[in-house]
Design an enzyme around this catalytic site. Structure first.
Site, PDB file in Angstrom:
ATOM      1  N   ASN A 275      49.806  42.525  41.106  1.00  0.00           N
ATOM      2  CA  ASN A 275      49.960  42.179  42.657  1.00  0.00           C
ATOM      3  C   ASN A 275      49.293  40.878  43.037  1.00  0.00           C
ATOM      4  O   ASN A 275      48.775  40.096  41.998  1.00  0.00           O
ATOM      5  CB  ASN A 275      49.097  43.269  43.482  1.00  0.00           C
ATOM      6  CG  ASN A 275      47.760  43.136  43.247  1.00  0.00           C
ATOM      7  OD1 ASN A 275      47.127  42.307  43.580  1.00  0.00           O
ATOM      8  ND2 ASN A 275      47.185  44.279  42.909  1.00  0.00           N
TER       9      ASN A 275
ATOM     10  N   ASP B 193      47.574  50.961  43.108  1.00  0.00           N
ATOM     11  CA  ASP B 193      47.481  52.467  43.461  1.00  0.00           C
ATOM     12  C   ASP B 193      48.124  53.211  42.378  1.00  0.00           C
ATOM     13  O   ASP B 193      47.701  54.411  42.207  1.00  0.00           O
ATOM     14  CB  ASP B 193      48.273  52.541  44.787  1.00  0.00           C
ATOM     15  CG  ASP B 193      47.436  51.723  46.035  1.00  0.00           C
ATOM     16  OD1 ASP B 193      46.142  51.953  45.953  1.00  0.00           O
ATOM     17  OD2 ASP B 193      47.932  51.363  46.828  1.00  0.00           O
TER      18      ASP B 193
ATOM     19  N   LYS C  51      57.934  47.361  22.735  1.00  0.00           N
ATOM     20  CA  LYS C  51      58.835  46.880  23.818  1.00  0.00           C
ATOM     21  C   LYS C  51      60.017  47.557  24.168  1.00  0.00           C
ATOM     22  O   LYS C  51      60.782  48.101  23.213  1.00  0.00           O
ATOM     23  CB  LYS C  51      59.175  45.341  23.508  1.00  0.00           C
ATOM     24  CG  LYS C  51      59.978  44.593  24.628  1.00  0.00           C
ATOM     25  CD  LYS C  51      60.149  43.096  24.114  1.00  0.00           C
ATOM     26  CE  LYS C  51      61.051  42.512  25.256  1.00  0.00           C
ATOM     27  NZ  LYS C  51      61.888  41.457  24.996  1.00  0.00           N
TER      28      LYS C  51
ATOM     29  N   PRO D   4      43.025  56.357  40.062  1.00  0.00           N
ATOM     30  CA  PRO D   4      41.888  56.888  40.820  1.00  0.00           C
ATOM     31  C   PRO D   4      41.406  55.952  41.803  1.00  0.00           C
ATOM     32  O   PRO D   4      41.625  54.836  41.547  1.00  0.00           O
ATOM     33  CB  PRO D   4      40.709  57.025  39.471  1.00  0.00           C
ATOM     34  CG  PRO D   4      41.120  56.065  38.494  1.00  0.00           C
ATOM     35  CD  PRO D   4      42.842  55.953  38.520  1.00  0.00           C
ATOM     36  N   ASP D   5      40.948  56.395  42.858  1.00  0.00           N
ATOM     37  CA  ASP D   5      40.240  55.498  43.866  1.00  0.00           C
ATOM     38  C   ASP D   5      39.310  55.245  43.611  1.00  0.00           C
ATOM     39  O   ASP D   5      38.136  56.033  43.833  1.00  0.00           O
ATOM     40  CB  ASP D   5      40.411  56.275  45.188  1.00  0.00           C
ATOM     41  CG  ASP D   5      40.198  55.222  46.410  1.00  0.00           C
ATOM     42  OD1 ASP D   5      39.253  54.397  46.254  1.00  0.00           O
ATOM     43  OD2 ASP D   5      41.147  55.146  47.372  1.00  0.00           O
TER      44      ASP D   5
ATOM     45  N   PHE E 230      37.442  46.586  51.050  1.00  0.00           N
ATOM     46  CA  PHE E 230      38.200  45.810  51.527  1.00  0.00           C
ATOM     47  C   PHE E 230      39.660  46.369  52.138  1.00  0.00           C
ATOM     48  O   PHE E 230      39.885  47.346  51.221  1.00  0.00           O
ATOM     49  CB  PHE E 230      38.489  44.537  50.681  1.00  0.00           C
ATOM     50  CG  PHE E 230      37.514  43.510  50.664  1.00  0.00           C
ATOM     51  CD1 PHE E 230      36.274  43.332  50.488  1.00  0.00           C
ATOM     52  CD2 PHE E 230      38.100  42.150  51.334  1.00  0.00           C
ATOM     53  CE1 PHE E 230      35.247  42.454  50.579  1.00  0.00           C
ATOM     54  CE2 PHE E 230      37.300  41.021  51.470  1.00  0.00           C
ATOM     55  CZ  PHE E 230      35.899  40.977  51.234  1.00  0.00           C
TER      56      PHE E 230
ATOM     57  N   LYS F 203      41.152  53.420  57.012  1.00  0.00           N
ATOM     58  CA  LYS F 203      40.796  53.232  55.589  1.00  0.00           C
ATOM     59  C   LYS F 203      39.208  53.248  55.521  1.00  0.00           C
ATOM     60  O   LYS F 203      38.640  54.012  54.584  1.00  0.00           O
ATOM     61  CB  LYS F 203      41.249  51.723  55.052  1.00  0.00           C
ATOM     62  CG  LYS F 203      41.388  51.759  53.778  1.00  0.00           C
ATOM     63  CD  LYS F 203      42.126  50.576  53.203  1.00  0.00           C
ATOM     64  CE  LYS F 203      43.662  50.884  53.259  1.00  0.00           C
ATOM     65  NZ  LYS F 203      44.364  49.483  52.860  1.00  0.00           N
TER      66      LYS F 203
ATOM     67  N   LYS G  53      37.906  56.122  53.233  1.00  0.00           N
ATOM     68  CA  LYS G  53      36.949  55.881  52.003  1.00  0.00           C
ATOM     69  C   LYS G  53      35.715  56.140  52.000  1.00  0.00           C
ATOM     70  O   LYS G  53      34.873  56.142  50.945  1.00  0.00           O
ATOM     71  CB  LYS G  53      37.145  54.432  51.476  1.00  0.00           C
ATOM     72  CG  LYS G  53      38.608  53.745  51.645  1.00  0.00           C
ATOM     73  CD  LYS G  53      39.058  53.598  50.323  1.00  0.00           C
ATOM     74  CE  LYS G  53      40.488  53.279  50.078  1.00  0.00           C
ATOM     75  NZ  LYS G  53      41.110  52.902  48.833  1.00  0.00           N
TER      76      LYS G  53
HETATM   77  N1  CTP Z   1      40.534  50.401  45.952  1.00  0.00           N
HETATM   78  C1  CTP Z   1      39.993  51.451  45.037  1.00  0.00           C
HETATM   79  N2  CTP Z   1      40.749  51.996  44.150  1.00  0.00           N
HETATM   80  C2  CTP Z   1      42.149  51.997  44.262  1.00  0.00           C
HETATM   81  C3  CTP Z   1      42.607  51.502  45.466  1.00  0.00           C
HETATM   82  C4  CTP Z   1      42.019  50.658  46.346  1.00  0.00           C
HETATM   83  O1  CTP Z   1      38.992  51.069  44.599  1.00  0.00           O
HETATM   84  N3  CTP Z   1      42.826  52.793  43.478  1.00  0.00           N
HETATM   85  C5  CTP Z   1      39.769  49.788  46.573  1.00  0.00           C
HETATM   86  C6  CTP Z   1      39.994  48.165  47.151  1.00  0.00           C
HETATM   87  O2  CTP Z   1      39.063  47.617  46.141  1.00  0.00           O
HETATM   88  C7  CTP Z   1      39.553  48.024  48.753  1.00  0.00           C
HETATM   89  C8  CTP Z   1      39.916  49.445  49.171  1.00  0.00           C
HETATM   90  O3  CTP Z   1      39.741  50.469  48.136  1.00  0.00           O
HETATM   91  O4  CTP Z   1      38.121  47.894  48.616  1.00  0.00           O
HETATM   92  C9  CTP Z   1      41.036  49.393  49.891  1.00  0.00           C
HETATM   93  O5  CTP Z   1      42.360  48.998  49.050  1.00  0.00           O
HETATM   94  P1  CTP Z   1      43.789  48.631  49.663  1.00  0.00           P
HETATM   95  O6  CTP Z   1      44.674  48.401  48.394  1.00  0.00           O
HETATM   96  O7  CTP Z   1      43.898  47.901  50.794  1.00  0.00           O
HETATM   97  O8  CTP Z   1      43.959  50.148  50.048  1.00  0.00           O
HETATM   98  P2  CTP Z   1      44.610  51.438  49.317  1.00  0.00           P
HETATM   99  O9  CTP Z   1      43.441  52.316  49.370  1.00  0.00           O
HETATM  100  O10 CTP Z   1      45.185  51.100  48.279  1.00  0.00           O
HETATM  101  O11 CTP Z   1      45.674  52.139  50.606  1.00  0.00           O
HETATM  102  P3  CTP Z   1      47.060  51.690  51.166  1.00  0.00           P
HETATM  103  O12 CTP Z   1      47.856  50.996  49.432  1.00  0.00           O
HETATM  104  O13 CTP Z   1      47.682  52.633  51.595  1.00  0.00           O
HETATM  105  O14 CTP Z   1      46.702  50.270  52.156  1.00  0.00           O
END
Ligand code: CTP
Length: 420
Positions: free
Chosen positions: A223, A292, A302, A320-321, A342, A356, A360
């Site tokens: 990204n 995500d 390749k 994983p989140d 964030f 969020k 979280k």
């Molecule tokens: N984050 C994380 N692990 C992931 C996705 C996000 O630790 N797999 C953390 C990011 O570092 C940030 C927060 O979660 O602190 C929110 O990330 P963001 O990309 O804004 O949100 P998402 O949880 O991905 O939700 P969405 O894509 O639906 O906005």
């Protein structure tokens, strides 16, 4: 606002080839908003002229304790001298910075020697209000000599702020420790010296940048996060006195001074790094734009076009989140680890940030508009907590990070007490 606006620095030069770097430092200090008064020893005059230092600082240089001129700060009336440069020069100073500090000059400082203006002035400075910062510069054998190391240890014990030395090629042709730090490093250290140490004793772990999820060995998805915000937060936390570990996705930004950097690629690499460095963390700032999803299976070769026009179909699985996992950990739940998330959004910032934060499970979530800030040097932040919202208006990322770090330190202290 400039980093050193309102600061008055007395810049002392003792003898050494590193005097040429002091010229750059003088310029950098002035550019950062400081006023600079240069004082040189006789040995320094062998290496660089006072004309150069006067031109760069915009003030006449002092080098003799017998100089009858009135020093800035001595209110004697126009044109009246008092031969008191060693007193008057420091009375309005916010710090004395001796760069370069030769081995001989440090030994003189240590013993309270005072037979030249610079050492006399250092001895006569008010200890409580005028800190002394020295930047050693010498040959590697001189630096390694037990006499020098003993002196450095004693200077530190006396409350003098001795900066690190650099490593590498030396003017004498040898290679090793002892060269003076570069002007930008000295500027960083002087700026950091003035920062309130609101994070002293803390271990702050910051994630920054994007993650990269491989499709095959030459392709992947990522990204637009540049990592600039996370890197600025790491710098601000270090300036505030924290030990900082920066877990960075693939970005090409320079590592902030004094910060331990761990480079990772994918979200799963980032998780492994966090598992390794999180043990004694007291603050976690999750500024990375973690992907995500990742391709369900990355090809180890390749993926080739076969000429049939067939387009491969990618299937994804969820990463994983990382933040949610850490926020649910025992250390975070028991008040030992303060987690900050964030949210990079494209619209409805407040609503998404609030949702969020709850999802979280973090006490503080910092919202920003991703497309407006990715890759930029500026940002605007929305801080969302249980009670409401605070706005940090548009500013450069380092200024915002300094505000954010101070705010996190304040919130962490309250939160830790409440959770205990
Ligand atoms: N984050 C994380 N692990 C992931 C996705 C996000 O630790 N797999 C953390 C990011 O570092 C940030 C927060 O979660 O602190 C929110 O990330 P963001 O990309 O804004 O949100 P998402 O949880 O991905 O939700 P969405 O894509 O639906 O906005």
């Amino acid at each position: 606002m400039k980093d050193l606006a309102g600061k008055h620095i007395v810049l002392g030069l003792s003898g050494g080839i590193a005097c040429y770097k002091a010229a750059e430092l003088c310029r950098a200090l002035v550019k950062a908003g400081a006023t600079v008064q240069v004082v040189m020893t006789d040995a320094a005059l062998q290496f660089i002229t006072p004309v150069t230092m006067q031109a760069l600082s915009g003030r006449p240089v002092f080098s003799s304790q017998w100089d009858p001129r009135k020093a800035a700060g001595a209110d004697l009336g126009a044109g009246v001298g008092n031969n008191m440069a060693h007193i008057n020069l420091t009375r309005e100073a916010d710090a004395i910075v001796v760069a370069p500090a030769s081995a001989d000059f440090m030994s003189k400082l240590l013993h309270g020697g005072a037979d030249d203006l610079l050492s006399l002035m250092c001895l006569a400075r008010p200890l409580d209000t005028v800190p002394l910062i020295v930047a050693p510069a010498m040959n590697r054998e001189m630096w390694a000599n037990p006499a020098t190391q003993r002196n450095v240890a004693q200077l530190k014990a006396d409350g003098i702020h001795v900066l690190d030395v650099g490593q590498g090629d030396q003017a004498c042709g040898e290679v090793g420790d002892g060269r003076m730090l570069e002007a930008d490093e000295l500027l960083y250290d002087v700026t950091a010296f003035f920062a309130p140490k609101v994070m002293a004793g803390q271990h702050v772990v910051v994630t920054a940048g994007p993650t990269y999820e491989a499709i095959d060995p030459v392709r992947g998805i990522t990204n637009l996060s540049s990592g600039k915000m996370g890197f600025a937060i790491a710098r601000a936390a270090h300036e505030a006195g924290a030990r900082v570990t920066l877990v960075a996705g693939p970005v090409s930004l320079p590592t902030p001074r004094g910060v331990q950097r761990v480079d990772v690629k994918s979200a799963r690499n980032m998780q492994l790094a966090l598992d390794m460095y999180m043990d004694d963390a007291t603050v976690f700032v999750s500024a990375a734009a973690v992907a995500d999803w990742r391709p369900a299976s990355a090809s180890d070769q390749k993926i080739k076009k076969d000429g049939s026009g067939h387009v491969p179909t990618l299937t994804f699985c969820e990463n994983p989140d990382l933040l949610a996992g850490i926020a649910a950990s025992e250390r975070a739940q028991s008040g030992q680890l303060y987690c900050v998330g964030f949210a990079a959004e494209s619209h409805n910032l407040l609503h998404h940030a609030q949702t969020k934060r709850a999802r979280k499970g973090v006490p503080l979530l910092v919202g920003n508009i991703g497309p407006a800030t990715f890759g930029q040097d500026h940002n605007a932040l929305l801080l969302v907590d249980e009670e409401g919202v605070v706005e940090f208006p548009h500013a450069d990322k380092l200024s915002l990070s300094r505000l954010l770090v101070a705010d996190i330190a304040r919130r962490r202290a309250i939160w830790t007490t409440a959770s205990a």
